[in-house]
Enzyme design. Structure first.
Site: not given
Ligand SMILES: NC(=O)c1ccc[n+]([C@@H]2O[C@H](COP(=O)([O-])OP(=O)(O)OC[C@H]3O[C@@H](n4cnc5c(N)ncnc54)[C@H](OP(=O)(O)O)[C@@H]3O)[C@@H](O)[C@H]2O)c1
Length: 437
Positions: A131, A134, A136, A189, A192, A203, A207
């Site tokens: 869910e 796409v 959020g 923020g 990126e 992106d 989706k």
């Molecule tokens: N952020 C959003 O608003 C949002 C919205 C919708 C969907 N998403 C999706 O959600 C996912 C996560 O996004 P995020 O924003 O939370 O990313 P993020 O803040 O960059 O977090 C990524 C996490 O993955 C960990 N990681 C990296 N390599 C790893 C490995 N080899 N093994 C285990 N853990 C590993 C990192 O560890 P460390 O912390 O130790 O570096 C970090 O905790 C992505 O697919 C993104 O597209 C995000």
């Protein structure tokens, strides 16, 4: 009470840490809703020492997400690492292969490998829930997969990238340039450091490819999406759009046509009075148009830790509520093996209205020459006006054309002809107009 559902979270960043926090803060409420406890028993990230701002209790730590997927004491593997290859793909495959349910927020992974992963999940009789991938926090997958049975979707479109919508909203509200807006979005923020992926439409395309599959029962075809970003949208476009009763949005659109399915991501003019035009800032929205329901619009927060965690936790709760032996519905609404090949409609055959902004030399005969090129290509004009939206000087003027429904091929041919005629002082701007309720 049934046994607790054991959850392993891989990735403890923005989304992962929020999921862990909400599962802990709302534990009692979730237990009441699901009829069983949800307990985080394993976690994985890169840095075991980093403070995640959440008490991970007695969860077992894994340096290796794949090992956690295979060996941990879990029923559900939650992938929140990100990326379309590497540890995200390997760990999701390992978890499904080991017969564990998977929840992911990873649109890039699904856009590239979704069908293959769905086949594994369906073969193993486990759920692959996504869910959060796409829009959020907006429950669009559930709506399309579960609440719209019997509907035939004719078109699905939406504002799927908060960064782009934030920039376009501020450009319109404050009259500032794309570059100034982008810098500010980065400082706050909302964008990126390398914003290409968002502002050039990638992106949104990821989706959209998932929505297309759900809407039309076709295999995911993310590489077949026509894509234009917002970096060449200027104040001249925004001002002219406003004067003509339109607002510019970056839309992802998937639409059934006589020659196949269109998938396109591009800046789009929508009527200012339409509901989707009222979606401002980082907010996302998805419109689904069907034969039975008409047009439905869902809008809400498309990103951020808590909003995304809300969708992830909804997916986990669905698994907690499902009963052993229950046959799970297919991942993309139809069994993965029965998804039809995607038949691409060529962009040249796209039919719709067009906004065309031309910066021309101020000389006699220019209007007539432009009108002739349009007529030669069977393009009927709704309006052709000289407009003070562009860089006006004594030597150059701006001409804005709005067409009635025509084809992309005709518009491209007409604009090429006008360019060859030598009347333009600058590159022509063409923006598609989208019908919206
Ligand atoms: N952020 C959003 O608003 C949002 C919205 C919708 C969907 N998403 C999706 O959600 C996912 C996560 O996004 P995020 O924003 O939370 O990313 P993020 O803040 O960059 O977090 C990524 C996490 O993955 C960990 N990681 C990296 N390599 C790893 C490995 N080899 N093994 C285990 N853990 C590993 C990192 O560890 P460390 O912390 O130790 O570096 C970090 O905790 C992505 O697919 C993104 O597209 C995000």
């Amino acid at each position: 009470m049934a046994e607790a559902l054991r959850v392993g979270i891989a990735g403890l960043g923005t989304v992962g840490a929020s999921v862990a926090r909400v599962l802990s803060d709302k534990a009692a409420e979730l237990t009441r809703q699901c009829g069983r406890e949800i307990v985080v028993t394993a976690v994985s990230a890169r840095d075991p020492k980093r403070d995640r701002g959440v008490d991970l209790g007695s969860a077992e730590w894994f340096d290796d997400a794949v090992k956690m997927a295979e060996k941990a004491d879990i029923d559900v593997f939650v992938e929140l690492i990100g990326g379309d290859e590497g540890p995200a793909l390997a760990s999701v495959k390992a978890a499904l292969g080991a017969g564990r349910h998977v929840v992911t927020a990873n649109k890039a992974l699904l856009a590239k490998h979704g069908v293959q992963l769905a086949e594994i999940a369906e073969k193993k009789g486990v759920l692959l829930n996504y869910e959060a991938a796409v829009a959020g926090g907006i429950p669009v997958i559930k709506t399309m997969r579960e609440a719209m049975a019997g509907n035939s979707v004719t078109r699905v479109f939406g504002i799927l990238n908060g960064t782009c919508n934030y920039i376009l909203t501020r450009m319109e509200a404050e009259g500032i340039s794309f570059d100034a807006c982008l810098k500010d979005a980065q400082r706050l923020g909302y964008a990126e450091a390398d914003p290409t992926f968002d502002i050039e439409g990638h992106d949104t395309a990821h989706k959209l490819s998932i929505l297309t599959s759900l809407a039309f029962g076709t295999k995911i075809a993310a590489n077949d999406i026509y894509m234009e970003g917002i970096s060449n949208i200027s104040q001249a476009d925004i001002r002219a759009a406003g004067d003509l009763g339109y607002r510019i949005k970056l839309l992802g659109v998937a639409q059934r046509t006589d020659s196949g399915i269109e998938q396109r991501v591009h800046p789009t003019m929508v009527p200012t009075a339409s509901v989707i035009a009222q979606v401002h800032g980082v907010t996302n929205a998805v419109a689904i148009e069907t034969d039975i329901l008409g047009e439905l619009l869902l809008s809400g927060p498309g990103a951020g830790g808590n909003a995304t965690a809300s969708a992830v936790i909804g997916d986990i709760a669905d698994i907690a509520k499902s009963r052993p032996g229950f046959q799970h519905g297919p991942v993309f609404g139809r069994p993965a093996k029965e998804l039809k090949p995607y038949k691409k409609a060529q962009m040249r055959s796209h039919a719709g209205g067009y906004f065309i902004r031309l910066t021309v030399y101020d000389r006699i005969g220019v209007f007539a020459a432009i009108a002739k090129r349009m007529a030669d290509n069977d393009i009927s004009l709704e309006s052709i006006v000289q407009h003070a939206s562009g860089p006006e000087t004594d030597a150059q003027k701006t001409v804005i054309l709005v067409t009635h429904e025509t084809t992309e091929a005709a518009v491209r041919k007409a604009v090429d002809g006008i360019t060859k005629d030598g009347h333009l002082t600058d590159k022509p701007q063409v923006i598609r107009i989208e019908r919206a309720g």
